[in-house]
Structure formats: C-alpha cells, structure tokens
Design an enzyme around this catalytic site. Structure first.
Site, PDB file in Angstrom:
ATOM      1  N   HIS A   1       1.159  -0.933  -0.075  1.00  0.00           N
ATOM      2  CA  HIS A   1       0.410   0.298   0.475  1.00  0.00           C
ATOM      3  C   HIS A   1       0.740   1.588   0.250  1.00  0.00           C
ATOM      4  O   HIS A   1       0.835   2.034  -0.984  1.00  0.00           O
ATOM      5  CB  HIS A   1      -1.104   0.071   1.213  1.00  0.00           C
ATOM      6  CG  HIS A   1      -1.986   1.499   1.403  1.00  0.00           C
ATOM      7  ND1 HIS A   1      -3.006   1.385   1.270  1.00  0.00           N
ATOM      8  CD2 HIS A   1      -1.333   2.566   1.886  1.00  0.00           C
ATOM      9  CE1 HIS A   1      -3.379   2.704   1.361  1.00  0.00           C
ATOM     10  NE2 HIS A   1      -2.094   2.966   2.377  1.00  0.00           N
ATOM     11  N   GLU A   2       1.882   1.237   1.123  1.00  0.00           N
ATOM     12  CA  GLU A   2       2.961   2.395   1.358  1.00  0.00           C
ATOM     13  C   GLU A   2       3.192   2.557  -0.054  1.00  0.00           C
ATOM     14  O   GLU A   2       3.865   3.694  -0.677  1.00  0.00           O
ATOM     15  CB  GLU A   2       3.569   2.037   2.183  1.00  0.00           C
ATOM     16  CG  GLU A   2       2.873   2.390   3.582  1.00  0.00           C
ATOM     17  CD  GLU A   2       1.723   3.140   3.470  1.00  0.00           C
ATOM     18  OE1 GLU A   2       1.861   4.818   3.468  1.00  0.00           O
ATOM     19  OE2 GLU A   2       0.370   3.507   4.850  1.00  0.00           O
TER      20      GLU A   2
ATOM     21  N   HIS B   1       2.091   4.391  -3.213  1.00  0.00           N
ATOM     22  CA  HIS B   1       1.934   5.650  -2.551  1.00  0.00           C
ATOM     23  C   HIS B   1       2.920   7.066  -3.134  1.00  0.00           C
ATOM     24  O   HIS B   1       2.678   7.803  -3.457  1.00  0.00           O
ATOM     25  CB  HIS B   1       1.645   5.697  -1.669  1.00  0.00           C
ATOM     26  CG  HIS B   1      -0.318   6.516  -0.232  1.00  0.00           C
ATOM     27  ND1 HIS B   1      -0.981   6.700  -1.137  1.00  0.00           N
ATOM     28  CD2 HIS B   1      -0.238   5.682   0.385  1.00  0.00           C
ATOM     29  CE1 HIS B   1      -1.754   6.165  -0.534  1.00  0.00           C
ATOM     30  NE2 HIS B   1      -1.404   5.633   0.338  1.00  0.00           N
TER      31      HIS B   1
ATOM     32  N   GLU C   1      -6.520   7.105  -1.108  1.00  0.00           N
ATOM     33  CA  GLU C   1      -6.207   5.306  -0.427  1.00  0.00           C
ATOM     34  C   GLU C   1      -6.964   4.231  -0.680  1.00  0.00           C
ATOM     35  O   GLU C   1      -6.172   3.305  -0.635  1.00  0.00           O
ATOM     36  CB  GLU C   1      -6.865   6.231   1.109  1.00  0.00           C
ATOM     37  CG  GLU C   1      -5.818   7.116   2.152  1.00  0.00           C
ATOM     38  CD  GLU C   1      -4.334   6.689   2.405  1.00  0.00           C
ATOM     39  OE1 GLU C   1      -4.332   5.429   2.619  1.00  0.00           O
ATOM     40  OE2 GLU C   1      -3.757   6.977   2.452  1.00  0.00           O
TER      41      GLU C   1
END
Length: 287
Positions: free
Chosen positions: A130-131, A134, A206
C-alpha cells in the site's frame, strides 16, 4: 480517473488560495498568494520527507539491522517496478506505517515496531505494498502540498478575522477589498472549502493505494486483515507522536479514536469498513 480527480481538486485548492488573497488584499493580494503557493510547493517538494521523518524520530535501517523487513520491501519493489526506497522504523507500540518522499527515486517507507509485532508476514507485506503504491503515484507529495495550501488559507482566514475585529487591513476601495462579502468568504467559506477539498484528495488517494497495493502484494485479503487490526489499535491506543498535520500520511489515521464520530466529509481516510469491502471485491475478481 483518481489522478484526474486529484488534479482537479488541487487546482480548486490553489484557486481558493488565490481568491482568498484577492478578497483580503485585492489584485496584489491574489498575486502574492499565488507566489506563496508556488514557494510552498517548491519547499514541500524538496523537504517534506526529512521533516516528517524527523518529527517521528524515525531511524533508518539496513539489511543487516532489519533483514526480514528490508527483504520484504525489496521484493515488493520488484513487483511494483520501483527503485528501492529507504526503510525506517519508528519506536512505538502502536501499529501503523507511512511513506514519504518527493518521487520514487527519493522515497522512504516507515513502519512502527508495533506493526512488526502485531501483523503476520503477509499482512505486513500488504501494508508495505500500500505504501509503495503511494510512492509510485507520488501521493505523499500531493497530500503534503494540499495540506500546506489548506494551512495557509486557514492562517489567512485567522488574520482576516483579527483584522476585522480590530478594524485593521480595511481598504478605502471596497471594490478592491471585496467588502463584507469578501471578508465572509475569507473567514468562513474559504477555510471550510479548503479543508473539505484536502480531505477529499486524501481519501481518493487511499482508495487508489489500497487497490494498487492489493495488486502489488498479490493478496488483497491480507491487506484487508491488516487494516482491520490497525484500525482497532488506532481507535483504542493513543500514538503520542501523531499530530493532525501528519495524520493523513499513515495507512490508518492514528488519531481515529478522537475523530471516529466526525462525518466522512471531514475525514482524512475513508471508513475502514468500506476499504475492507473494496479489497474483498478485488480479491473475488482476482480468483
């Protein structure tokens, strides 16, 4: 589609900043605010990563110091076609994580000691993925820029309010100053609109990072399980280092316990149950 939405929202946010400058200081004020926004964005571009890492006393680790974590990040970077970021650990029992950096070549992933103890390997891999999403989509820079611009708008609104109270900063030319309508826009409408736009940008990024992270790790259900665990701790355990200015960077808002009753429009993150539901749909589609 999400990036287009983000671009439009960022343009609106900058437009509000310029409009506030115009309402409070006429044409010269609008020009000054536009220049300030450019200056802030340039500063943010270069220094946002070092500022937030220092704020949380994050320590960089090497493959020797944290081999399992480092190797995990390295493998997921290969899946995401990303250069290896710097890896940091934050000493706190509260499980959480964030990414920062101006671009994929100058990025960092930070995880807490609590998340390394709480999550299973595949769950932690989902969080790291997930990071990395980003980083891949430059979300940390976008979110920091949005927060910076919204912060300046709020500061101008406060200054305008005090100026109105003490009768300062009023122009003889009502047409230039915007008069009462301009003052009300500056004090009430602009900061509220800026905050709503900033939150909308954060929430859209997100959702995108969840979907992309599920693909990178290959296991959306593991990420969903991780979100559920992190959300529980965020609502029940205080992360003392966390501040409202940086809470939007984490995978789950570390201040969720104090904000869970606030309407979704004012939240930096989508509701965790909604994120989990989307990840479960993604897992079904991958079968």
């Amino acid at each position: 589609m999400n990036m287009l939405k983000t671009t439009i929202l960022m343009a609106l946010l900058t437009g509000i900043l310029v409009a506030v400058g115009g309402a409070f200081g006429g044409q010269n004020g609008a020009t000054i605010m536009l220049l300030i926004s450019f200056g802030m964005n340039f500063f943010t571009y270069w220094y946002s990563d070092s500022i937030v890492l220092k704020a949380y006393d994050a320590r960089e680790v090497t493959p020797t110091q944290a081999p399992d974590l480092y190797n995990m990040v390295e493998k997921l970077c290969a899946n995401a076609d990303l250069p290896m970021p710097k890896v940091y650990i934050i000493d706190t029992d509260v499980p959480n994580a964030f990414a920062t950096g101006r671009n994929p070549s100058h990025a960092a992933v930070a995880v807490t000691t609590g998340i390394m103890k709480t999550l299973q390997y595949d769950e932690l891999a989902g969080v790291v993925a997930h990071e990395l999403s980003h980083i891949k989509h430059r979300d940390t820079l976008i979110s920091t820029m949005a927060a910076s611009i919204a912060g300046v708008i709020s500061w101008i609104a406060t200054m305008a309010q005090w100026s109105a109270i003490f009768g300062m900063g009023r122009s003889n030319d009502e047409e230039d100053s915007g008069g009462t309508a301009g003052l009300l826009f500056t004090i009430i409408v602009a900061p509220l609109a800026a905050m709503l736009i900033q939150m909308a940008i954060s929430r859209s990024r997100e959702y995108e990072a969840d979907a992309s992270g599920g693909k990178i790790c290959g296991n959306p259900l593991a990420l969903a399980s991780a979100l559920e665990k992190i959300d529980y701790y965020a609502k029940n355990v205080v992360m003392r280092q966390a501040t409202p200015a940086t809470s939007h960077m984490f995978i789950i808002n570390p201040l969720a316990g104090s904000t869970e009753k606030i309407m979704n429009l004012f939240s930096t993150h989508p509701a965790t149950v909604q994120r989990i539901a989307k990840l479960k749909e993604q897992a079904k589609a991958l079968r």
